[in-house]
Design an enzyme around this catalytic site. Structure first.
Site, PDB file in Angstrom:
ATOM      1  N   GLY A 197       0.819  -1.212   0.000  1.00 54.34           N
ATOM      2  CA  GLY A 197       0.000   0.000   0.000  1.00 54.34           C
ATOM      3  C   GLY A 197       0.848   1.256   0.000  1.00 54.34           C
ATOM      4  O   GLY A 197       0.571   2.214  -0.734  1.00 54.34           O
ATOM      5  N   ASP A 198       1.894   1.274   0.814  1.00 53.57           N
ATOM      6  CA  ASP A 198       2.827   2.404   0.839  1.00 53.57           C
ATOM      7  C   ASP A 198       3.537   2.542  -0.505  1.00 53.57           C
ATOM      8  O   ASP A 198       3.656   3.639  -1.061  1.00 53.57           O
ATOM      9  CB  ASP A 198       3.887   2.193   1.929  1.00 53.57           C
ATOM     10  CG  ASP A 198       3.349   2.426   3.330  1.00 53.57           C
ATOM     11  OD1 ASP A 198       2.279   3.013   3.459  1.00 53.57           O
ATOM     12  OD2 ASP A 198       4.022   2.008   4.279  1.00 53.57           O
ATOM     13  N   LEU A 199       4.027   1.418  -1.014  1.00 52.12           N
ATOM     14  CA  LEU A 199       4.822   1.455  -2.235  1.00 52.12           C
ATOM     15  C   LEU A 199       3.977   1.870  -3.434  1.00 52.12           C
ATOM     16  O   LEU A 199       4.406   2.681  -4.265  1.00 52.12           O
ATOM     17  CB  LEU A 199       5.463   0.089  -2.478  1.00 52.12           C
ATOM     18  CG  LEU A 199       6.376  -0.427  -1.355  1.00 52.12           C
ATOM     19  CD1 LEU A 199       6.828  -1.847  -1.642  1.00 52.12           C
ATOM     20  CD2 LEU A 199       7.569   0.482  -1.167  1.00 52.12           C
TER      21      LEU A 199
END
Length: 428
Positions: A197-199
């Protein structure tokens, strides 16, 4: 954009290669931390942008303490100004200049405004409303610099009923649908084993920034780039949305299997697992000839048609046992050698095997950066290959505030008295 002479001087501050990149001259103010945000600005830095990472002087990016940690080789402070270097932090903050500013101080907010006036891009990943409360939101900063591209990365975006909720990567995986689809067949939902999700949000943020920069070049006006982790994860769910909206199908965990393409999964072999994707008629015929006994293909005419192999009952009864028999007594290396360039078969590699992979080496996907006092740090390279303006990947991550005074002098024309005053006040 800054001029060439200033660009080179700023690059020299960080010890970066000053060869022109695709984004040379673009100035990015980075007020992000952890991964969703730092990764976005790191990609921009790799592509040649001058990225100024702004951290609180007393509460810097807390990934500076994340493992793996390299200990200083002697009793002196290392080049990052600390006695330990986080490989995690270094990987996502390479090629950046380090500046400190307490944005809660009026003088710190003014310093950020001065940076924004000289910048092309600002990237932040606070919870929506935080920058507004500091008096540094997009509507204010655009009055200082109408060309500013303001990228805001958050869990749920700047609009909608969830906008104010705190979020982590797992929040996005859970609410974006990916968690519910992942895991062993018949088992519980399982998070993807990396912070996807962050990436994903960082990469979409990079795409948004590049699009907005082109618009700013054409019109003279920047814009808000609003990136949600939940949105980003949803787009990684392959055909889940359209399967549900057209057929009412709710995907469930399938382990390594594909919902309908067969064979297309991991199979055990003598020393581990391989991925085998010989599902088309062409690949199936070649696979029978490569891995099977002589006459294997002709012996199973009922499996010649792709549609028949896709049938779940036929697959489990006939196709899977055949493939498992091909692979059981062969090693990963033997199977890859047999498959060669003919059929899609790949060894399932652990990260140690990946780092040693000759293809990874040929593509410069593990790069080495020297950190005097700590040794050499090896991190991932850039998957963006440009033949005229290749990304730079060997720049060090800065220590907390390593370039504060120099950036204030070079970019903002602060004199020594003004810098000393800010330092005495605890602003930097």
């Amino acid at each position: 954009m800054i001029d060439e002479d200033l660009r080179v001087r700023l690059a020299d501050l960080g010890g970066f290669d000053t060869a022109r990149g695709s984004l040379a001259g673009v100035v990015v103010v980075d007020v992000t931390r952890v991964v969703a945000g730092p990764y976005c600005s790191m990609v921009l830095a790799d592509l040649g942008a001058t990225v100024i990472k702004v951290e609180h002087p007393d509460e810097p990016d807390y990934t500076r303490t994340f493992p793996p940690l390299l200990e200083a080789e002697d009793d002196s402070d290392g080049p990052v100004g600390e006695d330990r270097l986080s490989g995690f932090f270094a990987q996502y903050n390479r090629n950046k200049l380090g500046v400190t500013a307490n944005l809660r101080h009026s003088s710190g907010a003014a310093l950020l405004e001065h940076l924004v006036a000289r910048a092309d891009v600002l990237v932040e990943n606070f919870r929506p409303g935080t920058m507004d409360r500091l008096g540094l939101g997009y509507e204010h900063l655009r009055t200082i610099n109408p060309r500013l591209v303001y990228a805001a990365l958050s869990g749920y975006g700047q609009t909608g009923p969830y906008r104010g909720r705190p979020a982590y990567d797992n929040s996005a995986q859970a609410t974006g649908g990916l968690w519910s689809m992942n895991g062993p067949a018949g088992g519980p939902p399982t998070r993807v084993g990396t912070i996807i999700g962050d990436l994903a949000a960082s990469l979409y943020g990079t795409i948004g920034v590049l699009a907005a920069l082109r618009h700013a070049d054409a019109t003279g006006y920047g814009q808000l780039v609003d990136i949600s982790q939940q949105d980003s994860v949803l787009t990684l769910t392959e055909n889940a949305v359209v399967a549900y909206t057209t057929e009412g199908t709710v995907p469930v965990p399938l382990g390594n299997a594909h919902p309908f393409v067969r064979p297309y999964e991991a199979f055990p072999c003598r020393d581990g697992f391989v991925f085998f994707g010989g599902y088309t008629d062409k690949f199936w015929r070649i696979s029978c000839e490569l891995f099977g006994d002589p006459g294997e293909y002709e012996a199973h005419p009922e499996l010649h048609a792709m549609g028949d192999r896709f049938d779940e009952e036929v697959y489990e009864r006939a196709v899977r046992p055949l493939v498992e028999g091909w692979f059981a007594d062969r090693t990963k290396a033997e199977l890859e050698a047999l498959a060669g360039d003919l059929v899609p078969l790949s060894a399932v590699k652990d990260i140690g095997e990946v780092v040693a992979d000759p293809q990874i080496a040929a593509r410069d996907m593990v790069v080495e950066t020297a950190y005097p006092g700590f040794g050499d740090l090896r991190t991932f390279g850039s998957p963006v290959k440009l033949d005229a303006t290749p990304p730079r990947t060997n720049g060090r991550a800065p220590s907390t505030g390593a370039h504060t005074a120099a950036v204030l002098r070079e970019l903002l024309d602060y004199d020594e008295a003004a810098i000393d005053e800010l330092r005495a006040a605890g602003t930097i």
